[in-house]
Scaffold this motif. Structure first.
Motif, PDB file in Angstrom:
ATOM      1  N   SER A 174      -7.035  -9.241  71.097  1.00 23.79           N
ATOM      2  CA  SER A 174      -5.749  -9.930  71.191  1.00 23.79           C
ATOM      3  C   SER A 174      -5.606 -10.370  72.641  1.00 23.79           C
ATOM      4  O   SER A 174      -6.496 -10.131  73.469  1.00 23.79           O
ATOM      5  CB  SER A 174      -4.607  -9.003  70.791  1.00 23.79           C
ATOM      6  N   ALA A 175      -4.502 -11.041  72.941  1.00 23.17           N
ATOM      7  CA  ALA A 175      -4.310 -11.576  74.291  1.00 23.17           C
ATOM      8  C   ALA A 175      -4.434 -10.485  75.347  1.00 23.17           C
ATOM      9  O   ALA A 175      -4.822 -10.744  76.475  1.00 23.17           O
ATOM     10  CB  ALA A 175      -2.956 -12.245  74.386  1.00 23.17           C
ATOM     11  N   THR A 203      -7.024 -13.064  68.302  1.00 26.07           N
ATOM     12  CA  THR A 203      -5.918 -13.994  68.552  1.00 26.07           C
ATOM     13  C   THR A 203      -5.893 -14.410  70.019  1.00 26.07           C
ATOM     14  O   THR A 203      -5.109 -15.242  70.402  1.00 26.07           O
ATOM     15  CB  THR A 203      -4.548 -13.344  68.232  1.00 26.07           C
ATOM     16  N   TYR A 228      -4.383 -17.992  62.817  1.00 28.30           N
ATOM     17  CA  TYR A 228      -4.320 -17.434  64.174  1.00 28.30           C
ATOM     18  C   TYR A 228      -4.838 -18.453  65.188  1.00 28.30           C
ATOM     19  O   TYR A 228      -4.268 -18.630  66.258  1.00 28.30           O
ATOM     20  CB  TYR A 228      -5.141 -16.141  64.294  1.00 28.30           C
ATOM     21  N   MET A 231      -2.428 -21.266  65.649  1.00 27.68           N
ATOM     22  CA  MET A 231      -1.315 -20.884  66.527  1.00 27.68           C
ATOM     23  C   MET A 231      -1.687 -21.050  68.003  1.00 27.68           C
ATOM     24  O   MET A 231      -0.846 -21.417  68.825  1.00 27.68           O
ATOM     25  CB  MET A 231      -0.886 -19.439  66.259  1.00 27.68           C
ATOM     26  N   GLU A 232      -2.946 -20.756  68.321  1.00 29.68           N
ATOM     27  CA  GLU A 232      -3.383 -20.948  69.713  1.00 29.68           C
ATOM     28  C   GLU A 232      -3.293 -22.436  70.092  1.00 29.68           C
ATOM     29  O   GLU A 232      -2.891 -22.786  71.198  1.00 29.68           O
ATOM     30  CB  GLU A 232      -4.823 -20.444  69.910  1.00 29.68           C
TER      31      GLU A 232
ATOM     32  N   MET B 510      -0.521  -4.023  68.302  1.00 30.78           N
ATOM     33  CA  MET B 510      -1.730  -4.540  67.685  1.00 30.78           C
ATOM     34  C   MET B 510      -1.771  -6.052  67.749  1.00 30.78           C
ATOM     35  O   MET B 510      -2.819  -6.656  67.822  1.00 30.78           O
ATOM     36  CB  MET B 510      -1.823  -4.098  66.221  1.00 30.78           C
ATOM     37  N   CYS B 511      -0.605  -6.683  67.662  1.00 29.95           N
ATOM     38  CA  CYS B 511      -0.554  -8.138  67.539  1.00 29.95           C
ATOM     39  C   CYS B 511      -0.527  -8.829  68.891  1.00 29.95           C
ATOM     40  O   CYS B 511      -0.912  -9.986  69.020  1.00 29.95           O
ATOM     41  CB  CYS B 511       0.681  -8.566  66.757  1.00 29.95           C
ATOM     42  N   GLY B 512       0.000  -8.174  69.907  1.00 28.46           N
ATOM     43  CA  GLY B 512       0.221  -8.844  71.185  1.00 28.46           C
ATOM     44  C   GLY B 512       1.534  -9.617  71.128  1.00 28.46           C
ATOM     45  O   GLY B 512       2.104  -9.828  70.056  1.00 28.46           O
ATOM     46  N   PRO B 513       2.030 -10.084  72.295  1.00 29.84           N
ATOM     47  CA  PRO B 513       3.378 -10.641  72.370  1.00 29.84           C
ATOM     48  C   PRO B 513       3.597 -11.913  71.550  1.00 29.84           C
ATOM     49  O   PRO B 513       4.706 -12.166  71.076  1.00 29.84           O
ATOM     50  CB  PRO B 513       3.589 -10.900  73.863  1.00 29.84           C
ATOM     51  N   ASN B 514       2.563 -12.743  71.358  1.00 25.41           N
ATOM     52  CA  ASN B 514       2.784 -14.027  70.679  1.00 25.41           C
ATOM     53  C   ASN B 514       2.513 -13.975  69.188  1.00 25.41           C
ATOM     54  O   ASN B 514       2.725 -14.945  68.478  1.00 25.41           O
ATOM     55  CB  ASN B 514       1.904 -15.108  71.303  1.00 25.41           C
ATOM     56  N   PHE B 515       2.008 -12.847  68.711  1.00 28.81           N
ATOM     57  CA  PHE B 515       1.620 -12.812  67.310  1.00 28.81           C
ATOM     58  C   PHE B 515       2.264 -11.671  66.550  1.00 28.81           C
ATOM     59  O   PHE B 515       1.773 -11.264  65.528  1.00 28.81           O
ATOM     60  CB  PHE B 515       0.094 -12.680  67.209  1.00 28.81           C
TER      61      PHE B 515
END
Lengths: 527, 527
Positions: A174-175, A203, A228, A231-232, B510-515
């Motif tokens: 993830s980020a 992601t 996903y 979305m990027e 798990m998702c991170g801030p944007n997801f």
């Protein structure tokens, strides 16, 4: 990138079984060779041989001593000649379902039939899983062989409730975390422990490149959630998504070789508000993105509207569709609610559309479900989705054990697997808390392998009990090494065993020398 | 021996609920205080309070800030005045079942009724568990309150299928391992994580002394397998055992305060050979010892022959009997076989004999059982044993996962718990391999607590879902601390959470801030 990715299993050798219909296919298996049973009768040492046991092997060339592994170059293209041959014979269609409907047994179909019948021929066990049976199951949509023509590195496997229960591993950065190298390492690591498919849920940055490394080095089918990456492209603004952006990413990933896509096309505008009174709302990432899009634009999602177009694209590559359950329950409280089942009904309609275009399809399921509500999930899925395979996340049977959700979900997974779920998506101990590291992946995979195997035993899959019987016989005869070699995680078993003070002893490490039940039990039989 | 055995739970306080029928009783509970739900509406900060959640608390005085803990002196004698009072009123009998049959509600019965109804009063949840109901269940043998008059330190708890599903922890040293201090530490450690009862299975030296330390410091009922101590007396020679040796040890342990005994009195001479064709023979230590005795002497065991005498002894102390399943299956192959069920039939007859003498009794069960054979175990047990509570070891649903048998057994335990098993004996990751250390005990207890809770949810025990709902609401609102405080293992959850790069963030780790699905889902509800 480092390259020492070889996999070895103690006491095992890699063997290959040749095809009959397609003599060019060679199905890799792990063969565990056992020690003989030794007894002393009238002062004479008697050895009785124990048969070798074959184990379903997801590790591909990594566990072949003779294979050269080069992560930079990727794995050999096992399926390339089969794909090329089909292209020469029939320019129209590449889909397994297309051939299956005509009764044509592809190399992939024969391959999986051999793979599913581990130990049956050797031990004379009757099996219903013939190549013809595989062909029929694929033709009728009850089973799926995910096999993108651009992922020739992958070894064919089948997802369907009349076959061995499969498990999927999720990896991806993830980020906020992890490098490409780490993700490739996790991918191969997952194959080592028995992951049947792999989803790259990255992601963060470098989505394309991460996926490329994973695909070129993965011996198992790879799935993704294309939204996903979309979305990027729109910098995280769900409202800016549209069909054209999504379509381009779909094509990009089909070209790259992704074997199946999770697409949340079952979300309807009218159903979103059914989740409004939930305790935990929408917990699917894709589901929440699409719901937000629908709500802002006040119209049906482009995924639902363009479902036929999606099918047309994936059919050109034989990519399978995994209809994502965007409205799955995220808590015990929300299980089996109207929102969840409304989406399931929608998916049932989409299944028929996919099949009409020879697109293989399966259905994703919950989530968090208490045990007494699991059965309804399976029964409704079979009925509403016309026997398309079910692919569930867990389900988690309670919410109160963060840090142990590989166990809460393995409990639900074993049950729903027994009831007919074809593939179980693993959950690691870090679920709800953080992204998994390598050790978490191992714990998640093993928890789900044992749940899947428990389901196979309960379904009485041909030959499933062979491994249990061999391991238990080894245990009873104090053949410790054979016991460990036959276990799901020989390294862990050995590590724990070594903490006792009894390495090599002829008694249980738990009981000690004077209290060993099995030791005493032997004296009963001898007398 | 060190004495820093205090237990603390984050965000929690120890509270006591007073009795009504018996105002002198005070039931300890753990109260988790939650943060309010905060939202911003029109620029204004709004706080909505969240209720405190009560959690069933097995940790006794160890988690009470005001209690003085001194391992050398042991715990305070909570039940002493109740026991004394009964002795003064009625010199004849000390048994809970004796009073229950007369409709007399003892302090122990009211205590457990309060304990079982966690959160019901506060949240207005209807419950069937009244003191009268407890009394009736004990009178009719469907539930057991193990409470030796010589273990006044223990807090009353009830084992029965119409109550919360309980779990037992096994500890104890063998000839080859661990000290008394380690075992006492494990005992308290088990109470911390939620073990409802504790079995001391020591077989090594210092059995009596180890047990003494454990009993004096255990806030939960303690069980033993007296044949282990008897075996030490005859230097490990099963054939030298006899009724007199066993009787003396029984009395010794009754005097010391053991709350229940596992006794393998269901083994009949004629049934032993039923196990001869098994894959794994007899895997119960007690079962193998008694079987050997029967075979050597060619007669019925002294445990079976003297069952009435055993009942007479234990009735003087109100020690409960746990009829041990000496012929339980030790592998998937041997599940539900003739040997196993013959023993169950025998035990059914013994149950009635025990009840006639007001002895509380429950029945031990398997072992290794594949999922599709679990139901038959429960149904036969209820039928043949006249509704006496069932107490199972797992069952393990596959043999192939040594190193992960806390999971293979939690899967079976959750299922059989849902079907009606009253108490689940935990299994640790070291099962089959070595004796558990502290971390193994923790992993085993948590795996079984979650399995038991999953069973309670499936049985729809009054108020069981309250904790799930509260934890899930906290999760959805990113009240991380509340989520962890409400979880089965707050320390582990926090430890894993910290490996993410998001401590305190308003998004999923798990998702991170944007997801983050839950973050996006919130925006759906706000609009």
């Amino acid at each position: 990138m480092k390259s020492n990715f070889k996999i070895s299993y103690p006491g095992s050798e890699k063997v290959y079984v040749q095809g009959t219909i397609h003599p060019e296919i060679k199905v890799g298996m792990r063969k565990v060779n056992q020690m003989p049973t030794v007894s002393i009768k009238n002062g004479e040492r008697i050895e009785m041989p124990n048969p070798s046991i074959y184990i379903y092997d997801t590790s591909g060339p990594y566990s072949d001593d003779h294979a050269t592994i080069d992560i930079e170059k990727g794995l050999p293209h096992l399926r390339e000649p089969w794909i090329r041959q089909r292209a020469e014979n029939d320019k129209e269609n590449v889909c397994q379902m297309y051939y299956a409907k005509q009764g044509i047994i592809t190399p992939e179909m024969e391959y999986v039939s051999i793979r599913e019948n581990m130990n049956c021929k050797e031990l004379g066990i009757e099996t219903h899983i013939t190549p013809e049976f595989v062909c029929k199951e694929v033709a009728e949509g009850r089973a799926v062989i995910p096999a993108n023509i651009n992922h020739p590195e992958s070894e064919p496997m089948i997802i369907g409730r009349n076959f061995l229960t499969k498990i999927n591993t999720n990896i991806g950065n993830s980020a906020t975390s992890s490098s490409i190298e780490e993700e490739v390492e996790k991918a191969i690591w997952s194959s080592k422990w028995g992951g049947d498919t792999l989803m790259d849920l990255s992601t963060g940055p470098n989505i394309h490149e991460t996926r490329e490394w994973i695909l070129r080095n993965s011996p198992v089918p790879v799935g993704t959630v294309p939204i996903y990456q979309a979305m990027e492209k729109v910098n995280g603004k769900a409202e800016d998504l549209n069909w054209e952006i999504f379509r381009d990413i779909l094509i990009e990933q089909c070209e790259q070789g992704v074997d199946y896509f999770t697409i949340h096309c079952g979300i309807r505008l009218k159903n979103i508000m059914l989740a409004a009174n939930r305790l935990t709302g929408i917990v699917s990432r894709g589901g929440s993105i699409i719901s937000r899009w629908c709500q802002i634009h006040q119209k049906e999602s482009f995924l639902y509207e363009h479902f036929d177009d999606i099918c047309d694209i994936v059919a050109r590559y034989d990519v399978a569709l995994s209809l994502g359950d965007g409205l799955r329950p995220g808590s015990i409280h929300d299980a089996n609610d109207e929102a969840q089942f409304a989406e399931l009904d929608t998916m049932g309609g989409l299944v028929e559309k996919a099949w009409a275009k020879n697109v293989q399809v399966f259905i994703e399921g919950p989530g968090h479900v208490p045990m007494h509500k699991i059965k309804e999930n399976m029964e409704r899925q079979i009925e509403k989705c016309h026997n398309a395979p079910f692919y569930t996340l867990g389900p988690l049977v309670t919410d109160i054990a963060p840090g142990y959700d590989h166990i809460t979900s393995a409990i639900g997974a074993a049950q729903i697997g027994w009831l007919g779920t074809a593939m179980l998506c693993y959950v690691t101990p870090k679920e709800h808390l953080a992204l998994p590291d390598k050790e978490d992946v191992r714990n998640g995979v093993i928890a789900f392998k044992l749940a899947a195997h428990a389901a196979d035993l309960a379904k009485q899959h041909p030959g499933a009990i062979v491994r249990d019987n061999a391991l238990s016989k080894a245990r009873y005869e104090f053949r410790w090494k054979d016991q460990f070699n036959l276990s799901l995680d020989p390294e862990k078993a050995l590590e724990y065993y070594k903490t006792s003070n009894n390495v090599g002893g002829k008694y249980c490490t738990m009981c000690g020398p004077n209290f060993c039940a099995m030791k005493i039990s032997h004296t009963l039989c001898d007398e």
